[in-house]
Scaffold this active site. Sequence first.
Site, PDB file in Angstrom:
ATOM      1  N   GLU A  14      -3.367   2.771   5.400  1.00 23.86           N
ATOM      2  CA  GLU A  14      -3.257   3.844   4.398  1.00 23.86           C
ATOM      3  C   GLU A  14      -4.103   5.059   4.779  1.00 23.86           C
ATOM      4  O   GLU A  14      -3.705   6.199   4.558  1.00 23.86           O
ATOM      5  CB  GLU A  14      -3.649   3.327   3.002  1.00 23.86           C
ATOM      6  CG  GLU A  14      -2.757   2.207   2.471  1.00 23.86           C
ATOM      7  CD  GLU A  14      -1.266   2.443   2.679  1.00 23.86           C
ATOM      8  OE1 GLU A  14      -0.803   3.590   2.521  1.00 23.86           O
ATOM      9  OE2 GLU A  14      -0.560   1.479   3.023  1.00 23.86           O
ATOM     10  N   CYS A  16       5.991  -0.432   7.567  1.00 24.38           N
ATOM     11  CA  CYS A  16       5.618   0.755   6.795  1.00 24.38           C
ATOM     12  C   CYS A  16       6.794   1.179   5.925  1.00 24.38           C
ATOM     13  O   CYS A  16       7.928   1.236   6.404  1.00 24.38           O
ATOM     14  CB  CYS A  16       5.241   1.881   7.746  1.00 24.38           C
ATOM     15  SG  CYS A  16       4.846   3.416   6.895  1.00 24.38           S
ATOM     16  N   LEU A  17       6.512   1.510   4.672  1.00 22.98           N
ATOM     17  CA  LEU A  17       7.579   1.938   3.755  1.00 22.98           C
ATOM     18  C   LEU A  17       8.234   3.230   4.239  1.00 22.98           C
ATOM     19  O   LEU A  17       9.369   3.527   3.867  1.00 22.98           O
ATOM     20  CB  LEU A  17       7.026   2.135   2.341  1.00 22.98           C
ATOM     21  CG  LEU A  17       6.501   0.867   1.652  1.00 22.98           C
ATOM     22  CD1 LEU A  17       5.880   1.212   0.311  1.00 22.98           C
ATOM     23  CD2 LEU A  17       7.612  -0.157   1.470  1.00 22.98           C
ATOM     24  N   HIS A  54      -2.305   7.150   7.192  1.00 22.98           N
ATOM     25  CA  HIS A  54      -1.345   8.029   6.512  1.00 22.98           C
ATOM     26  C   HIS A  54      -2.027   9.308   6.023  1.00 22.98           C
ATOM     27  O   HIS A  54      -1.515  10.412   6.207  1.00 22.98           O
ATOM     28  CB  HIS A  54      -0.740   7.333   5.286  1.00 22.98           C
ATOM     29  CG  HIS A  54       0.467   6.502   5.594  1.00 22.98           C
ATOM     30  ND1 HIS A  54       1.595   7.003   6.206  1.00 22.98           N
ATOM     31  CD2 HIS A  54       0.731   5.196   5.360  1.00 22.98           C
ATOM     32  CE1 HIS A  54       2.489   6.028   6.329  1.00 22.98           C
ATOM     33  NE2 HIS A  54       1.995   4.928   5.830  1.00 22.98           N
ATOM     34  N   GLN A  67       3.113   9.908   1.237  1.00 24.56           N
ATOM     35  CA  GLN A  67       4.387   9.181   1.363  1.00 24.56           C
ATOM     36  C   GLN A  67       5.347   9.485   0.217  1.00 24.56           C
ATOM     37  O   GLN A  67       6.526   9.180   0.301  1.00 24.56           O
ATOM     38  CB  GLN A  67       4.143   7.667   1.419  1.00 24.56           C
ATOM     39  CG  GLN A  67       3.503   7.208   2.715  1.00 24.56           C
ATOM     40  CD  GLN A  67       3.386   5.704   2.733  1.00 24.56           C
ATOM     41  OE1 GLN A  67       2.448   5.138   2.201  1.00 24.56           O
ATOM     42  NE2 GLN A  67       4.360   5.038   3.347  1.00 24.56           N
ATOM     43  N   GLY A 117       0.832  -1.187   0.000  1.00 24.85           N
ATOM     44  CA  GLY A 117       0.000   0.000   0.000  1.00 24.85           C
ATOM     45  C   GLY A 117       0.870   1.241   0.000  1.00 24.85           C
ATOM     46  O   GLY A 117       2.022   1.199   0.442  1.00 24.85           O
TER      47      GLY A 117
HETATM   48 ZN    ZN Z   1       2.874   3.112   5.812  1.00 26.99          ZN
END
Ligand code: ZN
Length: 166
Positions: A133, A90-91, A136, A51, A46
């Site tokens: 998401e 999380c990225l 975020h 981001q 996701g």
């Molecule tokens: Zn994330």
Amino acid sequence: MAIYPIRTFGDPVLRMETKTITDIDGALHTLAKDMMETMYAAPGVGLAANQIGIPRRIAVFDANDELGPRVMINPEIVETAGEVEMEEGCLSVPGYWWEITRPAFARVKALDLDGKEVEHAGDGLLGRVLQHEIDHLNGGLLLDVLPKRVRKKALKELRDEALGLS
Ligand SMILES: [Zn+2]
């Protein structure tokens, strides 16, 4: 098509309020494709627009189900149910994974790229990704949902890492 650099913990854009999308135009279609490409390249399941530094209410995800990759515009959680502990990363906080307890099921109302109202609902990975998401897009990070003691330790580790102490 373009792959964007992913903003990480400490970047103020991750904490900004994201803007509701009013025009679903060609530029938004391109953004969605680029976000998809960026998500797969990471690799992740996701990605929210903030981001990659764009504070608008759009996110993409692919929960490894038969529905494949999907886009959600102006998503809102309308229902959650149950509770489950699941490993979550999380990225934007790369290299960290935590066991996090959240509602097991989530139902989300959103628009698709045709401007049509759609619903995404499920448990397992899908339920988790939807909640992650939308957090975020609300300026949240998974650090916020960690139990207090775990969060304190995580923040110290991240700070030490940023200062080159670890
Ligand atoms: Zn994330």
